[in-house]
Design an enzyme around this catalytic site. Sequence first.
Site, PDB file in Angstrom:
ATOM      1  N   GLU A 408      66.720 -15.819 -17.104  1.00  0.00           N
ATOM      2  CA  GLU A 408      65.943 -16.255 -15.916  1.00  0.00           C
ATOM      3  C   GLU A 408      64.428 -16.127 -16.180  1.00  0.00           C
ATOM      4  O   GLU A 408      63.659 -15.802 -15.285  1.00  0.00           O
ATOM      5  CB  GLU A 408      66.318 -15.454 -14.657  1.00  0.00           C
ATOM      6  CG  GLU A 408      67.795 -15.415 -14.336  1.00  0.00           C
ATOM      7  CD  GLU A 408      68.311 -16.614 -13.553  1.00  0.00           C
ATOM      8  OE1 GLU A 408      67.504 -17.416 -13.076  1.00  0.00           O
ATOM      9  OE2 GLU A 408      69.541 -16.750 -13.453  1.00  0.00           O
TER      10      GLU A 408
HETATM   11  C1  FAD Z   1      73.606 -13.863 -22.346  1.00  0.00           C
HETATM   12  C2  FAD Z   1      72.669 -14.981 -22.091  1.00  0.00           C
HETATM   13  C3  FAD Z   1      72.959 -15.921 -21.121  1.00  0.00           C
HETATM   14  C4  FAD Z   1      72.106 -17.001 -20.910  1.00  0.00           C
HETATM   15  N1  FAD Z   1      72.450 -17.975 -20.008  1.00  0.00           N
HETATM   16  C5  FAD Z   1      71.742 -19.131 -19.975  1.00  0.00           C
HETATM   17  C6  FAD Z   1      72.197 -20.245 -19.197  1.00  0.00           C
HETATM   18  O1  FAD Z   1      73.212 -20.182 -18.508  1.00  0.00           O
HETATM   19  N2  FAD Z   1      71.481 -21.398 -19.256  1.00  0.00           N
HETATM   20  C7  FAD Z   1      70.348 -21.526 -19.995  1.00  0.00           C
HETATM   21  O2  FAD Z   1      69.762 -22.593 -19.989  1.00  0.00           O
HETATM   22  N3  FAD Z   1      69.870 -20.481 -20.734  1.00  0.00           N
HETATM   23  C8  FAD Z   1      70.557 -19.293 -20.736  1.00  0.00           C
HETATM   24  N4  FAD Z   1      70.104 -18.237 -21.506  1.00  0.00           N
HETATM   25  C9  FAD Z   1      68.897 -18.391 -22.276  1.00  0.00           C
HETATM   26  C10 FAD Z   1      67.748 -17.523 -21.773  1.00  0.00           C
HETATM   27  O3  FAD Z   1      67.247 -18.049 -20.588  1.00  0.00           O
HETATM   28  C11 FAD Z   1      66.733 -17.452 -22.914  1.00  0.00           C
HETATM   29  O4  FAD Z   1      67.285 -16.615 -23.896  1.00  0.00           O
HETATM   30  C12 FAD Z   1      65.375 -16.931 -22.457  1.00  0.00           C
HETATM   31  O5  FAD Z   1      64.754 -17.867 -21.629  1.00  0.00           O
HETATM   32  C13 FAD Z   1      64.467 -16.610 -23.621  1.00  0.00           C
HETATM   33  O6  FAD Z   1      64.420 -17.642 -24.538  1.00  0.00           O
HETATM   34  P1  FAD Z   1      64.668 -17.346 -26.092  1.00  0.00           P
HETATM   35  O7  FAD Z   1      65.930 -16.580 -26.209  1.00  0.00           O
HETATM   36  O8  FAD Z   1      64.578 -18.615 -26.839  1.00  0.00           O
HETATM   37  O9  FAD Z   1      63.508 -16.388 -26.490  1.00  0.00           O
HETATM   38  P2  FAD Z   1      62.043 -16.816 -26.965  1.00  0.00           P
HETATM   39  O10 FAD Z   1      61.469 -17.809 -26.016  1.00  0.00           O
HETATM   40  O11 FAD Z   1      62.067 -17.183 -28.402  1.00  0.00           O
HETATM   41  O12 FAD Z   1      61.268 -15.455 -26.783  1.00  0.00           O
HETATM   42  C14 FAD Z   1      61.289 -14.399 -27.735  1.00  0.00           C
HETATM   43  C15 FAD Z   1      60.259 -13.346 -27.314  1.00  0.00           C
HETATM   44  O13 FAD Z   1      58.951 -13.950 -27.306  1.00  0.00           O
HETATM   45  C16 FAD Z   1      58.368 -13.803 -26.023  1.00  0.00           C
HETATM   46  N5  FAD Z   1      57.601 -15.018 -25.738  1.00  0.00           N
HETATM   47  C17 FAD Z   1      57.993 -16.311 -25.784  1.00  0.00           C
HETATM   48  N6  FAD Z   1      57.005 -17.115 -25.419  1.00  0.00           N
HETATM   49  C18 FAD Z   1      55.951 -16.341 -25.123  1.00  0.00           C
HETATM   50  C19 FAD Z   1      54.635 -16.581 -24.669  1.00  0.00           C
HETATM   51  N7  FAD Z   1      54.178 -17.814 -24.389  1.00  0.00           N
HETATM   52  N8  FAD Z   1      53.822 -15.531 -24.491  1.00  0.00           N
HETATM   53  C20 FAD Z   1      54.255 -14.263 -24.710  1.00  0.00           C
HETATM   54  N9  FAD Z   1      55.487 -13.965 -25.123  1.00  0.00           N
HETATM   55  C21 FAD Z   1      56.328 -14.994 -25.327  1.00  0.00           C
HETATM   56  C22 FAD Z   1      59.520 -13.630 -25.051  1.00  0.00           C
HETATM   57  O14 FAD Z   1      59.139 -12.963 -23.870  1.00  0.00           O
HETATM   58  C23 FAD Z   1      60.486 -12.810 -25.902  1.00  0.00           C
HETATM   59  O15 FAD Z   1      60.145 -11.462 -25.841  1.00  0.00           O
HETATM   60  C24 FAD Z   1      70.923 -17.117 -21.680  1.00  0.00           C
HETATM   61  C25 FAD Z   1      70.626 -16.143 -22.629  1.00  0.00           C
HETATM   62  C26 FAD Z   1      71.467 -15.105 -22.854  1.00  0.00           C
HETATM   63  C27 FAD Z   1      71.130 -14.124 -23.938  1.00  0.00           C
END
Ligand code: FAD
Length: 601
Positions: A408
């Site tokens: 979220e």
């Molecule tokens: C169990 C689980 C269920 C999920 N369910 C869904 C779902 O139903 N539908 C769906 O669409 N998604 C879902 N997600 C995805 C989830 O919303 C994403 O994992 C989340 O938005 C983070 O994206 P990412 O994993 O690519 O991390 P990244 O975006 O790669 O982030 C990695 C780190 O970098 C930081 N970061 C990234 N960008 C910035 C910035 N601009 N400035 C500072 N810090 C930054 C983040 O805060 C984090 O600490 C799910 C994830 C999990 C693990």
Amino acid sequence: METKEKDILRGGQFLVKETKCEDVFTLEDLNEEQKMMRESTKEFVDRELWAHWERFEKKDYAYTEECMKKAGELGLLSVAVPEAYGGMGMGFVSTMLVCDYISGATGSFSTAFGAHTGIGTLPITLYGTEEQKQKYVPRLATGEWFGAYCLTEPGAGSDANSGKTKAVLSDDGKYYSITGQKMWISNAGFCNLFIVFARIENDKNITGFIVENDPGNGISLGDEEKKLGIHSSSTRQVFFSETKVPVENMLSERGNGFKIAMNALNVGRIKLAAACLEAQRRVINEATKYANERVQFKTPIINFGAIKAKIADMATNAYVDEAACYRAAKNIEDRIVIREANGNSHQEAELKGVEEYAIECSILKVAVSEHVQHTTDEGIQIFGGMGFSADTPMESAWRDARISRIYEGTNEINRMLSVGMLVKKAMKGHVDLLGPATAVGEELLGIPSFDIPDYSELLSEEKDLLIRLKKVFLMVAGSAVQKFGPDLEKHQMLLMAASDILIQIYMAESAILRTEKNAKRFGEGAQATQIAMTKLYLYRAVDIIQQKAKEGIVSFAEGDEQRMMLMGLKRFTKYTNQPNVVKLRTQIADKVAADNGYTFD
Ligand SMILES: Cc1cc2nc3c(=O)[nH]c(=O)nc-3n(C[C@H](O)[C@H](O)[C@H](O)COP(=O)(O)OP(=O)(O)OC[C@H]3O[C@@H](n4cnc5c(N)ncnc54)[C@H](O)[C@@H]3O)c2cc1C
């Protein structure tokens, strides 16, 4: 109680306007219908979820689906759905309530429930055409069908608008052909419908579609992800290969997908916060029972100050979180009612109502997800070695809590959003930050009053401090905006610090208002522990705000300006009567120990 526009603040205005305790909603204001709803939700949880906790830990995905069906039969999936589409059409507070009490037993079910009722259904109820709503929502409301939400991709996580999934219009203009890879999709293993976000041609923004789950239509799934927690929540990749979607299944308009995604997430965020409440209460209950029974050094460990401090902090966080979640939920509900009364359709009213409080939704998501993490961690600690054992529920609670800081919108993204949105609202004139920030600047130049205020009334010192804490935010954020202008977004460490100040202010204020309201109607004696929790929380908030504000000030101000702001910080965070936190923690822990659990909801 009739709700008038003037009675409720706009989103973000809490920072610059006073809220009267009579104007906030608290858990103690639930009506009979809501209390019954809460009881039946708790019964469902005890019977179907808590009693089978081990099955969730053993990755029994089928059992999660079975429980979702049962929740559907009981009407628990349809609370937020308008009556016209087969739902109960209950208000926002009631939907939060179900979300709260259904979520404590296992993060697996909580995630399945949230993904289905929130992001899996809401985009249709909020943005769907009449035909789309008639076709899909009744099935989703009963649990005949389940929904999932496909936004994230391998290359598009936090940067959600950067997805590569494509939607290509057919030559005859009758359907879109969707191709792409979605990742981390909750409920993917058993859903009947996906909300999919894809890009048409080289559009700047993505577009939303309703896609029925038909493996014969180019849809395939990856294996179940091997996760740290929420073991029975189905999380899989979803691959679309030239999946044909009729044009009438586009959600809203072309290019509106990012907006849909973000608004669905606003609701998702506040509901995720609610979903972290009952988890905290249950952990506190289990930890307290254990600490009352576990004897070391010939003493139940609950008698040790080190354990009492933990119990007191855990209970305080849960109490404050309840105050803030239900306060914001009622604001949203009232805003929806007002908009409907002013002629908006229910759909439009709900959309705008939630959008209005997007700042509060982000604040709650961050604060409550971090509290549940802390509480589960301390829960393990109280259980000692047994806490580390998978045979006790602490271990899984700790693992399940971890995801809430990630999905979220990560807590980093939500922290930045909370301040970013506030600054934007100020620029648009929706929240007047400039006037109050200028006044704080002038106050810094003036001579402080040395009068000792009369703090004899309940929580009057706390309320006075809160006003001054708001000045700290205005001083730090106001100067930062002046200094960096639009470049502020590049100063992330500063934004993080400002957000922490904002979060503490909202949470502490919510606690003060809840306690003040209840002390007035139930008497101070009946609220003695709640008063102690409110004072303890504020004390901790002041510490955090001092530290974060100092970090911010020294990062961008130098010389006389720095000295003046640091002096202002000292003045704004000064207690006349330092609370005795050892006494407060002891008082709170003793009450929780005597009740053998958390009894403030
Ligand atoms: C169990 C689980 C269920 C999920 N369910 C869904 C779902 O139903 N539908 C769906 O669409 N998604 C879902 N997600 C995805 C989830 O919303 C994403 O994992 C989340 O938005 C983070 O994206 P990412 O994993 O690519 O991390 P990244 O975006 O790669 O982030 C990695 C780190 O970098 C930081 N970061 C990234 N960008 C910035 C910035 N601009 N400035 C500072 N810090 C930054 C983040 O805060 C984090 O600490 C799910 C994830 C999990 C693990």
